[in-house]
Scaffold this motif. Structure first.
Motif, PDB file in Angstrom:
ATOM      1  N   PRO A 251       0.835  -1.213   0.000  1.00  0.00           N
ATOM      2  CA  PRO A 251       0.000   0.000   0.000  1.00  0.00           C
ATOM      3  C   PRO A 251       0.864   1.255   0.000  1.00  0.00           C
ATOM      4  O   PRO A 251       1.957   1.265   0.588  1.00  0.00           O
ATOM      5  CB  PRO A 251      -0.808  -0.135   1.292  1.00  0.00           C
TER       6      PRO A 251
ATOM      7  N   GLY B 157       0.853   3.923   1.556  1.00  0.00           N
ATOM      8  CA  GLY B 157       1.220   4.486   2.855  1.00  0.00           C
ATOM      9  C   GLY B 157       2.560   3.963   3.357  1.00  0.00           C
ATOM     10  O   GLY B 157       3.284   4.651   4.076  1.00  0.00           O
TER      11      GLY B 157
ATOM     12  N   ILE C  15     -10.422  -1.468  -5.526  1.00  0.00           N
ATOM     13  CA  ILE C  15      -9.234  -0.613  -5.479  1.00  0.00           C
ATOM     14  C   ILE C  15      -8.209  -1.109  -6.500  1.00  0.00           C
ATOM     15  O   ILE C  15      -8.170  -2.286  -6.856  1.00  0.00           O
ATOM     16  CB  ILE C  15      -8.618  -0.493  -4.070  1.00  0.00           C
TER      17      ILE C  15
ATOM     18  N   GLN D  93      -0.185  -1.084  -4.120  1.00  0.00           N
ATOM     19  CA  GLN D  93      -1.636  -1.020  -3.871  1.00  0.00           C
ATOM     20  C   GLN D  93      -2.036   0.428  -3.599  1.00  0.00           C
ATOM     21  O   GLN D  93      -1.481   1.064  -2.715  1.00  0.00           O
ATOM     22  CB  GLN D  93      -1.975  -1.897  -2.674  1.00  0.00           C
TER      23      GLN D  93
ATOM     24  N   SER E  10      -5.014   3.703  -3.108  1.00  0.00           N
ATOM     25  CA  SER E  10      -6.301   3.974  -2.451  1.00  0.00           C
ATOM     26  C   SER E  10      -7.300   4.464  -3.490  1.00  0.00           C
ATOM     27  O   SER E  10      -8.336   5.025  -3.136  1.00  0.00           O
ATOM     28  CB  SER E  10      -6.135   5.039  -1.377  1.00  0.00           C
TER      29      SER E  10
ATOM     30  N   ALA F  55      -9.200  -0.374   2.817  1.00  0.00           N
ATOM     31  CA  ALA F  55      -7.898   0.047   2.296  1.00  0.00           C
ATOM     32  C   ALA F  55      -7.039   0.607   3.428  1.00  0.00           C
ATOM     33  O   ALA F  55      -5.827   0.389   3.474  1.00  0.00           O
ATOM     34  CB  ALA F  55      -8.080   1.086   1.191  1.00  0.00           C
TER      35      ALA F  55
ATOM     36  N   HIS G 250      -5.452  -2.267   5.411  1.00  0.00           N
ATOM     37  CA  HIS G 250      -4.311  -2.839   4.684  1.00  0.00           C
ATOM     38  C   HIS G 250      -3.114  -1.888   4.745  1.00  0.00           C
ATOM     39  O   HIS G 250      -1.975  -2.311   4.926  1.00  0.00           O
ATOM     40  CB  HIS G 250      -4.685  -3.099   3.223  1.00  0.00           C
ATOM     41  N   ASP G 251      -3.404  -0.619   4.543  1.00  0.00           N
ATOM     42  CA  ASP G 251      -2.347   0.382   4.558  1.00  0.00           C
ATOM     43  C   ASP G 251      -1.648   0.398   5.925  1.00  0.00           C
ATOM     44  O   ASP G 251      -0.429   0.412   6.028  1.00  0.00           O
ATOM     45  CB  ASP G 251      -2.950   1.756   4.242  1.00  0.00           C
TER      46      ASP G 251
ATOM     47  N   ALA H 267       0.510  -2.644   6.451  1.00  0.00           N
ATOM     48  CA  ALA H 267       1.745  -2.580   5.658  1.00  0.00           C
ATOM     49  C   ALA H 267       2.717  -1.582   6.261  1.00  0.00           C
ATOM     50  O   ALA H 267       3.919  -1.833   6.332  1.00  0.00           O
ATOM     51  CB  ALA H 267       1.411  -2.204   4.219  1.00  0.00           C
ATOM     52  N   ARG H 268       2.189  -0.455   6.715  1.00  0.00           N
ATOM     53  CA  ARG H 268       3.062   0.564   7.301  1.00  0.00           C
ATOM     54  C   ARG H 268       3.751   0.020   8.548  1.00  0.00           C
ATOM     55  O   ARG H 268       4.902   0.330   8.826  1.00  0.00           O
ATOM     56  CB  ARG H 268       2.257   1.820   7.632  1.00  0.00           C
TER      57      ARG H 268
END
Lengths: 349, 394
Positions: free
Chosen positions: A60, A62, A296, A312, A314, B262, B265-266, B269-270
């Motif tokens: 992602p 982020g 997404i 990935q 957003s 999302a 998931h973000d 992952a972070r």
């Protein structure tokens, strides 16, 4: 990869070639990108388990703000691109040990979809140059485009001092040859607003085109695509059949364009270059959604050799024919709760 | 007669006994799992699963009784005071019991209520109004649901829940001579000392996390764990993960929107790419996530059953940590601090907070809690002092 990109953005797709290179690249990145390896381990995935490029763990966007996602040591770095944001924001970073692939990829797609005639064209750039903003991938893209595809009259009209509307309008009014007016969507809106406030318009020379990119995220004013393109038609005299939207992101080496200029028919569908794949997935399960359904967007870009192949986003989109449409951005997670919005808080990281 | 004038008249016709009796009967409907309003809430609420809604009502409204209502009135309404005839309430978020309270407090004070529901939850306030109308139609007439912004200028008092920007924007629209109460950005923290059994702490904490899916300002956005002996924080992270996995079936999370999925998931992952963090989560869903962070770190807050767990060296680390969140802290859920617990009120106050509660009760504030440090009724009234001339002359 350079050979493949050299075949051009319109070369036929080759599933076997893509799959094989993607798995090799994943294996390489797993071994040499320690932050990515940590993510794969947390997800319980390692190269031996991955049979198809679709199984490569996507990162992602982020995560690009949290760790250095690179396959090479810092001393080999030749450029870092950063996502937009204020100096206090955490910004995503793409680290590059070479600009060759990045530039080859951007030129292949930009020349195919913005300059398909193959002739040099005068670029009027509504964005700062790379010299002004060295960590902006967008500015670098325009630098490369001007250098490789532009005529000597090409010029950047945004600088650290602001933008130069009078210079731009003067140049556009006096242009005799086709112009490629390119820049951020928001800057373009400023230009159109200025023309509207003066009740004036320009008719750009025949063969001119407009390429806009970036959308409106974080801006105080938004206009619809329909409104924007209608205004471009009215104020700049460029028909919808010559307006192209580009979709790209700092974390990817490759970009996506609409085929409008090639086909002469306006479309919102983004074309995927042969060395890239895009999947539309369910945001919860990450399983692929049926054609036409919104999910997404996850991109697999083989030009991302030095970071991670799978990113990935957003962004919400759907698969249409041979490409995808972007339908918006997934709303913030905190929208339905009453707790504090995560990223608003203090020095949180 | 305009809507607001009619509402003003409805409120004026009510007396204390009728108000308390009506609200008590309405609340008893909400405490009854077989009542129609509970069934409608389960069917219509757009965010939470039925088991979460049921548990929230069962536990959250347990103490919301007639005697508690009367006691709150007695505590906060002096004999001489001015109560607004109409209070406008702008709701935020999606937690039913929070919406019930927001409507109940002005009514209990004797004010009619004009409520604008939140976009995330247009259901709870309407159902509460229906429950009141069902037991006392006249009392029900004193609640109007609508979204006419002119009410902000016409009501005698305005209570706004929402983000700080929303509160500030609405405050600017309310005439200066009106009562305005704003409840803005808040979050809560759980702090677990070394004197609490890890399994027990995990069980109670999981309830705080799972109830309302971490969406409320009373949900623990951070968990601070005294890492003594070393490894205790990781043991708690593992135990919490096991509890959240169990609750994923017993108390399932509501569905998430695309952006929320999302975000999870973000967030995972972070955490995963950062060196030194440990991630605990089910591989096939976003149902819950526990992130064991680096000691004393300050990650982004958790929500949606995603919990950052931060090891700390001891109670002395709590103060600076909470102060770093100032003035956004709401509650501190705690356990395992032994005699050191007496310092927690001062610590939470440094973060702007106003409530310390036992772990497992973070989502269950009593009806008379001082929301953001002010009395729920006294914030809406204006007292009238009558000074004694004889005393002054002496």
């Amino acid at each position: 990869m350079l050979d493949w990109i050299g075949e051009g953005a319109l070369a036929p797709t080759d599933e076997e070639r893509f799959g094989s290179l993607a798995l090799d690249l994943f294996s390489y990145q797993y071994r040499h990108n320690s932050a990515y390896q940590r993510l794969c381990e947390a997800y319980g995935v390692e190269p031996g388990m991955v049979r198809s490029w679709k199984e490569i763990p996507a990162v992602p966007t982020g995560a690009f703000k949290e760790a250095r996602l690179a396959t090479f040591p810092e001393e080999q770095e030749v450029r870092t691109f950063r996502t937009s944001g204020s100096t206090t924001d955490l910004r995503g970073e793409l680290h590059l040990d070479t600009l060759d692939l990045y530039e080859a990829s951007l030129l292949a797609t930009l020349s195919a979809y913005v300059c398909p005639e193959g002739n040099p064209i005068r670029f009027a750039v509504l964005a700062p140059s790379g010299a002004e903003v060295p960590d902006s991938s967008l500015s670098h893209m325009f630098d490369v485009a001007v250098r490789a595809l532009g005529t000597p009259e090409s010029r950047f009209y945004v600088s650290a001092e602001g933008w130069d509307p009078e210079g731009l309008l003067g140049d556009l009014r006096h242009a005799q040859e086709p112009v490629a007016l390119v820049g951020t969507t928001f800057a373009l809106v400023h230009l159109l607003d200025l023309l509207a406030s003066r009740g004036s318009s320009i008719v750009l020379p025949e063969g001119s085109r407009v390429m806009e990119t970036g959308g409106f995220k974080g801006r105080s004013r938004e206009v619809s695509r329909e409104e924007l393109h209608s205004s471009i038609e009215k104020r700049l005299g460029v028909s919808r059949a010559r307006i192209v939207n580009q979709y790209g992101m700092c974390e990817l080496a490759s970009q996506f364009y609409e085929s409008t200029l090639r086909t002469g028919s306006p479309t919102a569908t983004k074309c995927v270059p042969p060395w890239v794949r895009t999947r539309v997935v369910d945001p919860g399960t990450l399983d692929e959604v049926p054609q036409g359904s919104v999910g997404i967007l996850v991109h697999y870009d083989l030009a991302n050799t030095g970071s991670v192949v799978a990113v990935q986003t957003s962004d919400l989109g759907c698969w249409v024919g041979d490409g995808f449409e972007v339908v918006g951005r997934a709303p913030d997670a905190e929208a339905r709760g009453c707790s504090v919005a995560a990223d608003l808080l203090l020095g949180a990281r | 007669m305009s809507d607001l004038e009619a509402l003003r008249t409805s409120g004026a016709a009510l007396d204390e006994a009728r108000i308390v009796a009506g609200l008590e009967r309405a609340l008893s409907l909400w405490r009854d799992p077989d009542s129609t309003v509970r069934a409608r809430l389960r069917a219509e609420h757009p965010v939470f699963s039925a088991p979460v809604l049921d548990l929230g009502c069962d536990l959250g409204l347990r103490g919301w009784t007639g005697p508690a209502l009367s006691a709150l009135r007695a505590r906060e309404l002096p004999e001489r005071c001015r109560v607004p005839e109409v209070t406008a309430v702008w709701l935020a978020g999606c937690i039913p019991t929070a919406a019930f309270g927001a409507l109940l407090y002005p009514l209990l004070a004797g004010s009619a209520v004009y409520a604008k529901t939140s976009s995330a939850d247009p259901v709870s306030a309407r159902l509460f109004r229906d429950s009141v109308s069902c037991v006392d139609p006249v009392l029900g007439e004193a609640i109007r649901i609508g979204e006419d912004p002119k009410v902000l200028e016409q009501a005698d008092a305005v209570v706004v829940h929402g983000q700080d920007e929303t509160v500030a924007a609405l405050r600017a629209r309310v005439p200066i001579d009106r009562i305005f109460v704003g409840y803005g950005h808040r979050l809560s923290v759980a702090a677990i000392g070394s004197e609490m059994d890890v399994e027990e702490a995990a069980r109670l904490l999981a309830l705080d996390v799972a109830l309302y899916d971490g969406r409320g300002c009373l949900s623990p956005s951070y968990v601070l764990v005294e890492n003594r002996p070393p490894g205790r924080a990781e043991a708690l992270a593992r135990a919490l993960a096991a509890e959240l996995e169990r609750l994923a079936t017993e108390l399932p999370r509501g569905s998430l929107e695309a952006g929320e999925e999302a975000w999870v998931h973000d967030r995972r992952a972070r955490a995963a790419v950062r060196e030194g963090t440990k991630l605990f989560s089910p591989s096939s869903s976003t149902a819950w996530t526990v992130i064991l962070e680096l000691p004393e770190s300050r990650p982004a807050p958790g929500t949606l059953r995603t919990v950052p767990l931060i090891p700390i060296s001891g109670s002395e680390a709590l103060g600076p940590w909470c102060e770093g969140l100032s003035p956004h802290v709401s509650s501190l859920g705690q356990g395992g601090w032994g005699p050191r617990a007496s310092r927690l009120a001062g610590i939470v106050a440094r973060g702007g907070g106003s409530r310390v509660c036992p772990l497992g009760r973070m989502q269950l504030p009593p009806i008379d809690w001082h929301h953001d440090g002010t009395g729920p009724l006294s914030a809406m009234i204006r007292r009238v002092d009558v000074e004694d001339a004889q005393e002054e002359s002496t």
